[in-house]
Write an enzyme that holds these catalytic residues in place. Structure first.
Site, PDB file in Angstrom:
ATOM      1  N   ARG A  64       0.850  -1.188   0.000  1.00  0.00           N
ATOM      2  CA  ARG A  64       0.000   0.000   0.000  1.00  0.00           C
ATOM      3  C   ARG A  64       0.891   1.244   0.000  1.00  0.00           C
ATOM      4  O   ARG A  64       1.987   1.229   0.570  1.00  0.00           O
ATOM      5  CB  ARG A  64      -0.919  -0.008   1.221  1.00  0.00           C
ATOM      6  CG  ARG A  64      -1.909  -1.178   1.211  1.00  0.00           C
ATOM      7  CD  ARG A  64      -2.748  -1.226   2.472  1.00  0.00           C
ATOM      8  NE  ARG A  64      -3.688  -2.351   2.426  1.00  0.00           N
ATOM      9  CZ  ARG A  64      -3.402  -3.591   2.841  1.00  0.00           C
ATOM     10  NH1 ARG A  64      -2.197  -3.851   3.353  1.00  0.00           N
ATOM     11  NH2 ARG A  64      -4.296  -4.550   2.752  1.00  0.00           N
ATOM     12  N   LYS A  91      -2.330  -2.453   7.601  1.00  0.00           N
ATOM     13  CA  LYS A  91      -3.780  -2.284   7.708  1.00  0.00           C
ATOM     14  C   LYS A  91      -4.402  -3.393   8.541  1.00  0.00           C
ATOM     15  O   LYS A  91      -5.333  -3.156   9.321  1.00  0.00           O
ATOM     16  CB  LYS A  91      -4.389  -2.270   6.300  1.00  0.00           C
ATOM     17  CG  LYS A  91      -5.895  -2.043   6.278  1.00  0.00           C
ATOM     18  CD  LYS A  91      -6.407  -1.997   4.856  1.00  0.00           C
ATOM     19  CE  LYS A  91      -7.910  -1.781   4.810  1.00  0.00           C
ATOM     20  NZ  LYS A  91      -8.418  -1.733   3.414  1.00  0.00           N
ATOM     21  N   HIS A 162      -1.986   3.498  -5.640  1.00  0.00           N
ATOM     22  CA  HIS A 162      -2.561   2.222  -5.215  1.00  0.00           C
ATOM     23  C   HIS A 162      -2.725   1.272  -6.402  1.00  0.00           C
ATOM     24  O   HIS A 162      -2.847   0.045  -6.232  1.00  0.00           O
ATOM     25  CB  HIS A 162      -3.929   2.476  -4.575  1.00  0.00           C
ATOM     26  CG  HIS A 162      -4.273   1.522  -3.482  1.00  0.00           C
ATOM     27  ND1 HIS A 162      -4.641   0.214  -3.723  1.00  0.00           N
ATOM     28  CD2 HIS A 162      -4.297   1.670  -2.138  1.00  0.00           C
ATOM     29  CE1 HIS A 162      -4.896  -0.396  -2.573  1.00  0.00           C
ATOM     30  NE2 HIS A 162      -4.686   0.457  -1.598  1.00  0.00           N
ATOM     31  N   ARG A 165      -0.822  -2.148  -7.041  1.00  0.00           N
ATOM     32  CA  ARG A 165      -1.288  -3.391  -6.422  1.00  0.00           C
ATOM     33  C   ARG A 165      -2.254  -4.129  -7.349  1.00  0.00           C
ATOM     34  O   ARG A 165      -2.157  -5.345  -7.539  1.00  0.00           O
ATOM     35  CB  ARG A 165      -1.963  -3.074  -5.079  1.00  0.00           C
ATOM     36  CG  ARG A 165      -0.968  -2.645  -4.014  1.00  0.00           C
ATOM     37  CD  ARG A 165      -1.634  -2.056  -2.781  1.00  0.00           C
ATOM     38  NE  ARG A 165      -2.583  -2.939  -2.119  1.00  0.00           N
ATOM     39  CZ  ARG A 165      -2.239  -3.951  -1.313  1.00  0.00           C
ATOM     40  NH1 ARG A 165      -0.947  -4.225  -1.104  1.00  0.00           N
ATOM     41  NH2 ARG A 165      -3.152  -4.680  -0.715  1.00  0.00           N
ATOM     42  N   HIS A 188      -3.763  -9.084   2.177  1.00  0.00           N
ATOM     43  CA  HIS A 188      -5.200  -8.944   2.326  1.00  0.00           C
ATOM     44  C   HIS A 188      -5.657  -9.613   3.612  1.00  0.00           C
ATOM     45  O   HIS A 188      -4.903 -10.334   4.258  1.00  0.00           O
ATOM     46  CB  HIS A 188      -5.920  -9.546   1.111  1.00  0.00           C
ATOM     47  CG  HIS A 188      -5.904  -8.638  -0.071  1.00  0.00           C
ATOM     48  ND1 HIS A 188      -6.176  -9.071  -1.357  1.00  0.00           N
ATOM     49  CD2 HIS A 188      -5.653  -7.308  -0.181  1.00  0.00           C
ATOM     50  CE1 HIS A 188      -6.090  -8.049  -2.194  1.00  0.00           C
ATOM     51  NE2 HIS A 188      -5.778  -6.969  -1.503  1.00  0.00           N
ATOM     52  N   TYR A 198       0.561 -15.619  13.284  1.00  0.00           N
ATOM     53  CA  TYR A 198       1.787 -16.292  12.869  1.00  0.00           C
ATOM     54  C   TYR A 198       1.823 -16.682  11.398  1.00  0.00           C
ATOM     55  O   TYR A 198       2.701 -17.405  10.976  1.00  0.00           O
ATOM     56  CB  TYR A 198       2.010 -17.545  13.726  1.00  0.00           C
ATOM     57  CG  TYR A 198       0.892 -18.561  13.693  1.00  0.00           C
ATOM     58  CD1 TYR A 198       0.803 -19.501  12.673  1.00  0.00           C
ATOM     59  CD2 TYR A 198      -0.075 -18.582  14.689  1.00  0.00           C
ATOM     60  CE1 TYR A 198      -0.219 -20.430  12.643  1.00  0.00           C
ATOM     61  CE2 TYR A 198      -1.106 -19.509  14.669  1.00  0.00           C
ATOM     62  CZ  TYR A 198      -1.171 -20.435  13.644  1.00  0.00           C
ATOM     63  OH  TYR A 198      -2.191 -21.358  13.616  1.00  0.00           O
TER      64      TYR A 198
END
Length: 234
Positions: A64, A91, A162, A165, A188, A198
């Site tokens: 991002r 995010k 952006h 991406r 995502h 993890y």
């Protein structure tokens, strides 16, 4: 309503009162020939050097925009070819690993002697990979890449920061790479919240191969060659 403690369901009272969230579309170039033209335009960009490096890195790492411009040198291991973004800047609030192709490492090595230096007046200041044009104490402006794209002649309907991406996601899927590996590299949302703590290394060996193959593919597009990606043999 389910436990019998409410006499009526109040949801009906809100119908039409709240806007339905719309998926935000980020303009992106995904046609291979136009991607090649964009990459050549970036190589010819004559503005601030750190901004040019941000433009060169964006398609190679496809994080991002805020994650890229706030990158710090302690997060990057050039010898290992790896960038580990801490959870606090992501995010989804989980650490993210970005395997670095040799092309990305070369760009970072060009930047390192210029931006990975202590600031005498503030020895404890953050060491930004892509600092502001005005001061190394702050990261690059969120409008720097957008402004550079506009200077190169790309409108907001054609390409955004952006959009790198979307470019990577579209073309990598078309080339047949593992959907889960692509989604993990795009950082995502994790479907299983229990494993989110993890799974930052999930699909990492395949992601390393994918990121290098992707960088090589972009080099071919930039050169104007007819590229047939050998994604399964990368």
């Amino acid at each position: 309503m389910a436990t019998g403690r409410a006499e009526r369901d109040p949801k009906a009272d809100l119908r039409g009162a709240l806007p339905i969230p719309q998926e935000k579309h980020h303009a992106s170039i995904t046609e291979p020939k136009r991607v090649g033209a964009l990459l050549r335009a970036i190589d010819g960009y004559e503005g601030f050097f750190a901004t040019k490096c941000a433009l060169r890195l964006a398609p190679l790492v496809f994080v991002r925009p805020g994650e890229l411009r706030k990158a710090k040198w302690p997060e990057i291991d050039l010898e290992k070819g790896e960038w580990r973004i801490p959870a606090g800047r992501m995010k989804m609030r989980e650490q993210h690993i970005v395997p670095l192709s040799y092309q990305a490492v070369e760009i970072l090595r060009e930047l390192e002697p210029l931006t990975n230096r202590p600031i005498p007046s503030r020895p404890n200041a953050p060491s930004y990979v892509l600092p502001s044009a005005r001061t190394r104490e702050r990261p690059m402006s969120e409008n720097a890449v957008l402004a550079a794209l506009r200077r190169m002649g790309y409108t907001k309907e054609e390409m955004t920061g952006h959009g790198f991406r979307s470019m990577a996601s579209t073309l990598l899927h078309e080339q047949g790479w593992n959907h889960q590996a692509i989604e993990r590299q795009l950082a995502h949302a994790e479907r299983n919240a229990v494993s989110a703590a993890y799974n930052f290394a999930e699909h990492l060996p395949e992601r390393r191969k994918m990121m290098q193959a992707w960088a090589d593919y972009l080099d071919g597009l930039k050169a104007g060659a007819e590229v047939i990606p050998l994604f399964k043999q990368a």
